[in-house]
Motif scaffolding. Structure first.
Motif, PDB file in Angstrom:
ATOM      1  N   GLN B 132       0.822  -1.221   0.000  1.00  0.00           N
ATOM      2  CA  GLN B 132       0.000   0.000   0.000  1.00  0.00           C
ATOM      3  C   GLN B 132       0.849   1.261   0.000  1.00  0.00           C
ATOM      4  OE1 GLN B 132      -0.498  -2.910   1.770  1.00  0.00           O
ATOM      5  NE2 GLN B 132      -2.002  -2.362   3.342  1.00  0.00           N
ATOM      6  N   SER B 133       2.001   1.213   0.709  1.00  0.00           N
ATOM      7  CA  SER B 133       2.880   2.390   0.744  1.00  0.00           C
ATOM      8  C   SER B 133       3.383   2.712  -0.651  1.00  0.00           C
ATOM      9  CB  SER B 133       4.070   2.157   1.658  1.00  0.00           C
ATOM     10  OG  SER B 133       3.651   2.032   2.986  1.00  0.00           O
ATOM     11  N   TRP B 134       3.774   1.654  -1.385  1.00  0.00           N
ATOM     12  CA  TRP B 134       4.265   1.871  -2.754  1.00  0.00           C
ATOM     13  C   TRP B 134       3.145   2.388  -3.649  1.00  0.00           C
ATOM     14  CZ3 TRP B 134       9.304   1.966  -3.387  1.00  0.00           C
ATOM     15  CH2 TRP B 134      10.103   1.249  -2.455  1.00  0.00           C
ATOM     16  N   GLN B 135       1.978   1.805  -3.501  1.00  0.00           N
ATOM     17  CA  GLN B 135       0.861   2.215  -4.343  1.00  0.00           C
ATOM     18  C   GLN B 135       0.466   3.663  -4.070  1.00  0.00           C
ATOM     19  OE1 GLN B 135      -1.770  -0.979  -3.235  1.00  0.00           O
ATOM     20  NE2 GLN B 135      -1.324  -2.145  -5.111  1.00  0.00           N
ATOM     21  N   ALA B 136       0.437   4.014  -2.782  1.00  0.00           N
ATOM     22  CA  ALA B 136       0.074   5.394  -2.423  1.00  0.00           C
ATOM     23  C   ALA B 136       1.100   6.373  -2.979  1.00  0.00           C
ATOM     24  CB  ALA B 136      -0.018   5.527  -0.909  1.00  0.00           C
ATOM     25  N   ALA B 137       2.371   5.992  -2.904  1.00  0.00           N
ATOM     26  CA  ALA B 137       3.432   6.897  -3.342  1.00  0.00           C
ATOM     27  C   ALA B 137       3.460   7.056  -4.855  1.00  0.00           C
ATOM     28  CB  ALA B 137       4.782   6.366  -2.871  1.00  0.00           C
ATOM     29  N   SER B 138       2.886   6.099  -5.578  1.00  0.00           N
ATOM     30  CA  SER B 138       3.039   6.107  -7.035  1.00  0.00           C
ATOM     31  C   SER B 138       2.260   7.225  -7.714  1.00  0.00           C
ATOM     32  CB  SER B 138       2.612   4.762  -7.620  1.00  0.00           C
ATOM     33  OG  SER B 138       1.207   4.615  -7.496  1.00  0.00           O
ATOM     34  N   HIS B 139       1.309   7.826  -7.020  1.00  0.00           N
ATOM     35  CA  HIS B 139       0.558   8.907  -7.660  1.00  0.00           C
ATOM     36  C   HIS B 139       0.356  10.098  -6.740  1.00  0.00           C
ATOM     37  CE1 HIS B 139      -2.479   6.153  -5.888  1.00  0.00           C
ATOM     38  NE2 HIS B 139      -2.930   7.279  -5.397  1.00  0.00           N
ATOM     39  N   GLN B 140       1.330  10.370  -5.865  1.00  0.00           N
ATOM     40  CA  GLN B 140       1.194  11.507  -4.956  1.00  0.00           C
ATOM     41  C   GLN B 140       1.206  12.839  -5.688  1.00  0.00           C
ATOM     42  OE1 GLN B 140       4.099  11.067  -1.778  1.00  0.00           O
ATOM     43  NE2 GLN B 140       2.405  10.744  -0.384  1.00  0.00           N
TER      44      GLN B 140
END
Lengths: 551, 176, 112
Positions: B132-140
């Motif tokens: 989830q951390s990677w996914q959240a960071a991918s479109h900040q």
């Protein structure tokens, strides 16, 4: 001045949300301090001696009354009621909490400001001439290209983890008030015979431990090529800049170690290998930005301003301030007002929230709602009618900002030093204050004429002492503060690094030493000759002798 | 160590070979650049698929003759603060490399967008951070000011959007 | 006769607000250096380092380091000027920092 469109607004909003998330993940322990540090630095947040320090970006030193008011609001609400204007045209707050920082970034975003990349190993605030758009010697306003570079360099994915920090300065005038030759990249505007604008590109200037003057890699780069050419320079630096030693990691070391010719050929090879596919959009964007920097709606005025003249006749204090703090404007009837943030015995560059609000009002009333921060830690109202100068001065007097010492020995540039900064080796502010008090008499300052005094509290040279006509470097000798004096530095188009005069001085000896230097200059100067000129003519010998000859 | 690709943890089809290891019969193998250059005569005949791993001090010019022969290039981030690999990646893409570009190191989710934008497709990451951390960071950040970089869905270029109707910067299509 | 003891104090910045703090005998962090435990021997210093590292891990504090200090009559003073300023506040703004909040060390003030 530049105004955000929907894209800029969205960008800072998302950036603020991103930082809020990063700070939360730090506080929850999801990321460590080592991981968080570069992230918070890229939002301007330092951990210092007493608290966190936040450095807010003031792009190329230009801001509106509303923005200055918001800086005052932040000082009052989140800090201790004051801020410090820096030698890179930014503002610093010294008493910030991590848990408040996202809210502060939001308050900044609300007025089209941010703290992006004011620290970290990335491209920092692009600085320029604090008289841009107003000075008579300017070819054209350099701020459109500064804004273009600001946008291009913001969150650049390729250049956010450079070997070290990267600073760019730009001048649109042949007389360089932006110190471009002691920046990592300096740009100087030129015009060819056809009247087209091109940029002289200089690389590898810098101060700190190893001060160097930049070398010219291009004499006349067409404006539309600026962004792709800068990319080539940055790529060479990012790939080949040293990462083994923090003190050898700036681009100036790379230029020095390769040699100017080899460095230039590396850049040209990179530029040739990966040219921009097209520069049409860059040109369009520059034109769009330029529209924000059109000349303000000047009134048609006479050069003769009777109210101004009368006020000078009636009020010698005002006359003195007008003589020292006003600079010639390119439009008849207007003047450039330089507000000194160097009151007698004060802390150079500091302003209270109330003072910021006063300056905001003055800008809104008298200067087309625009202020500038100079790298000498003063504030500029660039377009004031001569007829309004007296009203401006009265307001400045009432808020202790009317020191008539602009460009004189009392106009001291000093870093925060050991009182605030975790990197410092000595205090700088008390030395500045002592010198300021010693030369409080403005007539005395005028007697000595134009002289730039810069004080740094450590070898990192944030006070720019290397390019002071008189530079003071604070060091530590066996636990005692100890000050080295340099002479003959200059940040102008004839840039030079100051030379050390001799053994250093204890803090209490410094003001007398400065006086000795200045008196020596007065004794030896030719009629009308300024300090730097006399020094360059005679060299350090007479000053050394005066300072170090047996009593 | 998880392999992140297209916002998911996926299994790795590639095998990394030591410089001294015997070549397998086929499959997808990654060798060091040193070995690639030294053993090229043998490797050129390899029936499987070749990939190469660069040290971030390797010069991409030297890789030029092999660019069309490898399907994956792995770039190292010895420390996440060491940003050389961003320029190596960008240079490779500008040179026309169209295979997969993989990043390896103690990477932070906060770097993910930057790495995508300079042309990375896949990431060998620390298992400290959940997906989830990677996914959240991918479109900040949904906007970027720079042009000619790689975009995931929903990411925009500010200057291009301001000035529509001009030739878009041609992105080379690439794996991943 | 009062004796001056010399040793080391552990300092750090509180993570959430950045305040300079000092590790006490009970393992708490105080804004006031006089509350700090003065480690007189290597074993005590090691214990301080372990405790600080634990609190860094627990995201209470960050940027921890040891400072040389001396104690007289229960009051502690940092030896180096830089660290003394950390315990009092900036010398050029006596109205700011610990010296104004009442959390400065009470040992003889450093000459301004």
């Amino acid at each position: 001045m530049y105004r955000y469109d929907e894209f800029d607004h969205k960008f800072v909003a998302e950036r603020t949300a991103q930082f809020r998330d990063q700070a939360a993940r730090r506080l929850s322990g999801e990321i460590t301090e080592d991981e968080f540090r570069p992230l918070r630095l890229m939002n301007g947040l330092y951990l210092q001696l007493h608290a966190y320090m936040l450095r807010v970006a003031i792009p190329y030193g230009t801001l509106s009354g509303k923005q200055m008011r918001q800086l005052a609001y932040i000082a009052d609400k989140y800090d201790r009621g004051y801020g410090h204007f820096t030698t890179r045209q930014n503002i610093q707050y010294n008493w910030i909490k991590l848990e408040d920082t996202a809210d502060i970034l939001q308050a900044l975003a609300d007025v089209e400001m941010h703290a992006i990349q004011t620290s970290g190993n990335c491209i920092r605030n692009v600085t320029t001439d604090h008289w841009a758009g107003a000075a008579a010697d300017e070819l054209a306003d350099p701020r459109p290209i500064a804004e273009l570079i600001r946008q291009w360099s913001s969150l650049h994915p390729e250049f956010s983890f450079l070997p070290r920090k990267f600073k760019v300065a730009i001048t649109g005038a042949p007389h360089d008030r932006a110190a471009v030759k002691v920046h990592d990249i300096g740009l100087r505007m030129h015009k060819n015979d056809a009247g087209a604008i091109g940029w002289e590109v200089m690389v590898g200037g810098g101060q700190g431990r190893t001060p160097m003057i930049a070398v010219t890699v291009r004499d006349f780069l067409p404006e539309k090529e600026v962004i792709p050419y800068l990319e080539a320079i940055m790529r060479v630096y990012n790939l080949f800049g040293r990462r083994d030693n923090k003190y050898k990691a700036r681009i100036k070391i790379l230029v020095h170690e390769l040699g100017a010719e080899k460095f230039k050929s590396e850049v040209e090879a990179e530029y040739a290998r990966h040219p921009a596919q097209s520069t049409e959009v860059d040109e369009r964007e520059l034109a769009r930005i330029s529209a924000y920097f059109k000349a303000p709606a000047y009134e048609k005025l006479s050069r003769f301003a009777p109210h101004f003249e009368e006020a000078k006749r009636a009020n010698p204090e005002f006359a003195r301030w007008a003589k020292n703090n006003l600079a010639a404007h390119l439009v008849d009837g207007y003047t450039i007002v330089n507000i000194s943030l160097k009151p007698e015995g004060g802390i150079p560059g500091d302003a209270t929230g109330e003072q910021m609000r006063v300056m905001s009002t003055l800008a809104e009333l008298y200067s087309f709602d625009e202020l500038r921060v100079s790298h000498a830690q003063n504030i500029v109202l660039a377009h004031v009618k001569l007829e309004d100068a007296f009203a401006v001065w009265e307001a400045l007097v009432a808020s202790d900002m009317a020191a008539a010492n602009y460009g004189l020995i009392g106009d001291i540039i000093a870093c925060p030093g050991l009182d605030y900064c975790a990197l410092a080796t000595a205090r700088s502010i008390p030395v500045a204050q002592a010198i300021s008090r010693k030369f409080a008499n403005v007539a005395t300052q005028e007697h000595y004429g134009a002289v730039k005094l810069n004080i740094s509290g450590c070898i990192n040279a944030c006070g720019h002492h290397h390019v002071g006509h008189i530079g003071i470097l604070g060091l530590d000798k066996k636990g005692e503060e100890f000050y080295q004096i340099t002479l003959g530095g200059s940040s102008s188009e004839n840039a030079s690094i100051g030379t050390i005069l001799g053994p250093g001085f204890a803090a209490h000896e410094v003001p007398d030493a400065i006086e000795t230097i200045l008196n020596t200059y007065v004794k030896l100067r030719t009629s009308g000759e300024e300090f730097l000129h006399t020094y360059r003519r005679l060299g350090p010998a007479p000053f050394k002798e005066a300072l170090y000859a047996a009593a | 160590m998880p392999l992140l690709k297209n916002n998911a943890f996926v299994s790795d089809e590639w095998t990394t070979l030591d410089d001294e290891a015997v070549l397998p019969e086929g499959g997808k193998i990654i060798v060091s650049f040193t070995r690639l250059a030294k053993d090229w005569d043998t490797l050129a005949k390899f029936p499987g698929v070749l990939g190469v791993k660069l040290a971030n001090t390797d010069k991409i010019d030297s890789l030029a003759p092999y660019l069309s022969q490898v399907a994956i290039i792995v770039l190292a981030f010895p420390a996440f603060t060491d940003g050389r690999a961003y320029s190596l990646a960008r240079g490779l893409r500008l040179d026309g490399y169209r295979g997969e570009l993989r990043a390896e190191g103690n990477l932070l989710p906060d770097q993910l967008q930057y790495m995508h934008q300079v042309g990375f497709d896949s990431f060998i990451v620390n298992d400290r951070f959940p997906l989830q951390s990677w996914q959240a960071a991918s479109h900040q950040m949904s906007l970027a000011y720079q042009r000619g970089l790689f975009r995931v869905a929903g990411e925009g270029e500010v200057w291009s959007q301001r000035h529509q109707g001009f030739a878009p910067w041609e992105e080379q299509p690439h794996a991943g | 006769m009062s004796i001056i003891e010399k040793g080391q104090v552990m300092t750090a910045n509180r993570l959430r607000d950045g305040d300079a703090v000092f590790l006490t005998r009970s393992g708490e962090w105080s804004e006031k250096v006089d509350d700090a435990v003065l480690a007189l021997e290597p074993l005590a210093v090691t214990a301080l380092e372990a405790r600080a590292a634990k609190d860094v891990e627990a995201t209470l504090v960050t940027g921890q380091y040891l400072i040389k200090a001396e104690r007289l009559d229960g009051k502690i003073r940092a030896i180096e000027m830089r660290e003394r300023m950390r315990t009092t506040g900036p010398t050029v703004r006596l109205d700011l920092g610990k010296q104004a909040d009442g959390t400065a060390g009470a040992f003889a003030a450093v000459e301004a």
